[in-house]
Scaffold this active site. Structure first.
Site, PDB file in Angstrom:
ATOM      1  N   ASP A 184       0.116  -4.929  -2.698  1.00  0.00           N
ATOM      2  CA  ASP A 184      -0.567  -4.623  -1.517  1.00  0.00           C
ATOM      3  C   ASP A 184      -1.892  -3.802  -1.624  1.00  0.00           C
ATOM      4  OD1 ASP A 184      -0.899  -4.810   1.533  1.00  0.00           O
ATOM      5  OD2 ASP A 184      -0.388  -2.761   1.370  1.00  0.00           O
ATOM      6  N   GLU A 194      -3.226  -8.756  -3.669  1.00  0.00           N
ATOM      7  CA  GLU A 194      -4.032  -8.762  -2.428  1.00  0.00           C
ATOM      8  C   GLU A 194      -5.410  -7.951  -2.680  1.00  0.00           C
ATOM      9  OE1 GLU A 194      -4.380  -7.323   2.227  1.00  0.00           O
ATOM     10  OE2 GLU A 194      -3.515  -6.038   0.535  1.00  0.00           O
TER      11      GLU A 194
END
EC number: 2.4.1.18
Length: 633
Positions: free
Chosen positions: A307, A360
């Site tokens: 993330d 990401e």
């Protein structure tokens, strides 16, 4: 069980131990003839540390720890402690001031929030050896393989019998459901222990502990096994970028900025009110790298989706001028984070071969999915955020205006093969007032579903691996609510549009997996060929997806999109000579089929052959995507 050896302490000090979790934290065993638990914690600037817990009435005088000055590690053996006991660390800062009791950074289990104690847990829940990916699962992660990911928030997929489903309840339903829809992987939003439900796990304080929300950790082991039994890979969202500043957590752990940067210009996230890990500190790098390996090695998961990578790569991320610190070269890149990513991906490649990491990453940082030996960061895949943003903006336009936004669909092919991309329609697109995917679509009810069917067809026909967030496979009408389960009642009408959308997603996945041209060269430019990129007046796009050439031949699938509600009978699609002479073409899938809720217009079972001028004459249904395959002799 001996206390930590001088050799291991030296490795910890240099940040070179690949598995610090095997030394630090709580470990059940024997010291001589005495049973108990060895506790160890890194707190170099503390003046005194004790372990307190249910086994010693939380008495800080009962079990003091001894400091190794060189490493800053405090350790000791508590003979009264046993498996399942609650505990924390009582830490006095360098001035002797008592800090709030701290949870163990390496705890493998923790109390259910709002309680915050760590729990003495087995080192290997249900696993006697370090699991390694089977050759089949390793191949399923490869860039030549079909990868279709079902993203899930475990707490709100189905609620089970309580506020949260147990791992066993999820194991009984979720893997079979995802596999039945043709997905190849499940990706769980963060399941590490975290204090606030509303963070969805993205503000974690227990990186080594599966959240108590879903029951004891051994239940998670059974869930992993259930995924693998269905032939699914399991990916976990992983959050090495930042952590919340709750007093029982990592912030000011020994009275100083230990895990975080000390200067708020590099150590505080303005967007999330969280602390940023000190990526340059050996012990912190070791903590994060060891945790990444832990999930692969101890639990047998197939990969990590990392993330907020962009927030780690840039020191000026979401910061105005003058409120960030440049790197040693005067630039904006976070050189420590860059080297940490390389270290983690190399470690996983060595110790967990076949497992993958997915970034990401929302910028044009070069080489995210390139190997480290070629100067890249070493991730296997990168989310294509640019594709997602452009395509969603396009599909939300009224069809009458789409001719002016045609480039939003074609621009992605300019850079589609610069990285190994995943095309993500994730939870981020259906929260914070953005509505559901169905709600984004223009037009009346019929057109909304047709638009969404066409968008999914475009996505599955486009180069790149696929990711879809739960609920969007049956066109959830409302925005995702993390406090409630998905609106499964929408599927009660088996002939309705929602059930039709679910059937379409299943068939798209099965087609994607069955036809090598749709996946084998997902990341290679030679697997894609434009057939029609300029018909903006009619909002028509067409391309060919090619497989490798084998024995002088290659198989091809044609993808033809009509993004207006106007049917187009007799549409001429010019083919290159090699395809014009390839024989008969038939529909493999038509998103306008009545089976999915469409008008059932199309080319039916008719075999199509190129005419003398090398063009196919097609019927293009309204708001649709056609997949055409070569008829096998």
């Amino acid at each position: 069980m001996a206390l930590i050896s001088a050799q291991d302490l030296a490795l910890l000090t240099r940040g070179e131990h690949p598995r610090p979790q095997e030394l630090l934290g709580a470990h059940v065993g024997r010291l001589g003839r005495k049973h108990g638990v060895r506790f160890a914690v890194w707190a170099p600037n503390a003046s005194r540390v004790s372990v307190v817990g249910s086994f010693n009435r939380w008495d800080g005088e009962a079990d003091p720890l001894v400091k190794d000055e060189a490493s800053g590690v405090w350790q000791g053996f508590a003979t009264a402690a046993r498996m399942g006991d609650l505990y924390k660390f009582e830490i006095h800062d360098r001035a002797g001031q008592l800090l709030p009791l701290k949870a163990d950074p390496f705890a493998r289990a923790a109390e259910l929030r709002p309680a915050t104690a760590s729990i003495v847990a087995p080192a290997l829940p249900l696993l006697k050896t370090r699991p390694r990916l089977s050759p089949e699962r390793a191949m399923a992660n490869a860039r030549q393989a079909p990868v279709a990911i079902y993203e899930v928030h475990a707490a709100s997929w189905r609620r089970g019998n309580g506020a949260f489903p147990s791992w066993d309840e999820l194991a009984a339903q979720l893997p079979a459901y995802a596999a039945g829809l043709g997905f190849t992987h499940i990706e769980l939003m963060p399941i590490s222990e975290h204090p606030f439900d509303g963070s969805w796990g993205y503000q974690t304080l227990g990186l080594f502990a599966p959240s108590a929300r879903f029951g004891p950790p051994e239940g998670f082991a059974r869930f992993v096994e259930a995924c693998h039994a269905q032939g699914l890979g399991l990916l976990l969202d992983w959050v090495p970028a930042h952590f919340p500043m709750d007093p029982h957590g990592l912030a000011q752990f020994d009275g100083t900025a230990l895990f975080e940067y000390s200067d708020p210009r590099e150590g505080f996230h303005r967007d999330w009110n969280t602390a940023i890990y000190n990526f340059g500190r050996y012990e912190v790098r070791q903590f994060l790298a060891g945790n990444a390996l832990y999930w692969m090695e101890r639990w047998g998961v197939d990969g990590l989706r990392v993330d907020a990578v962009a927030s780690m790569l840039y020191r000026d991320y979401s910061r105005p001028a003058g409120e960030w610190l440049p790197n040693v070269d005067g630039g904006r890149e976070n050189l420590e984070a860059i080297s940490l990513f390389k270290r983690i991906n190399e470690l996983l490649g060595q110790e967990a071969p076949g497992a993958i990491t997915v970034a990401e990453e929302s910028t044009s940082f070069p080489g995210v999915s390139a190997p480290t030996y070629a100067g890249g960061l070493g991730f296997h895949y990168k989310w294509n955020m640019g594709w997602m943003n452009d395509c969603l903006r396009y599909i939300q336009e009224d069809p009458i205006h789409r001719r002016w936004h045609h480039d939003k669909l074609t621009f992605g092919l300019v850079y589609a093969f610069s990285e190994n991309f995943v095309l993500p329609i994730s939870h981020d697109e259906v929260v914070h007032g953005k509505g559901s995917m169905l709600g984004k679509m223009p037009g009346d009810a019929w057109q909304k579903f047709a638009n969404l069917r066409a968008f999914y067809g475009f996505m599955w026909g486009h180069p790149g691996k696929k990711l879809l967030f739960m609920g969007q496979e049956f066109a959830q009408a409302s925005e995702w609510n993390h406090d409630a389960e998905l609106p499964w009642h929408l599927l009660d009408d088996a002939q309705g549009h929602h059930a039709g959308m679910q059937r379409l997603v299943r068939d798209l996945n099965l087609l994607y997996r069955r036809e090598p041209p749709l996946h084998r060269l997902d990341c290679e430019a030679r697997g894609f060929e434009w057939l029609q990129a300029e018909d903006r007046e009619q909002s028509v796009l067409a391309w060919a997806r090619h497989d490798e050439i084998e024995e002088g031949e290659r198989r091809t699938v044609l993808v033809v999109c009509n993004f207006t509600p106007v049917p187009r009978p007799g549409y001429r699609l010019k083919l290159p000579p090699a395809l014009a002479t390839a024989g008969v073409w038939r529909e493999l899938l038509n998103t306008d089929s009545a089976h999915y809720g469409g008008s059932n217009l199309g080319n039916l079972d008719a075999g199509l052959q190129a005419e003398a001028d090398g063009s196919l004459r097609l019927t293009l249904p309204p708001l649709s995507v056609l997949f055409l395959g070569q008829e096998k002799s």
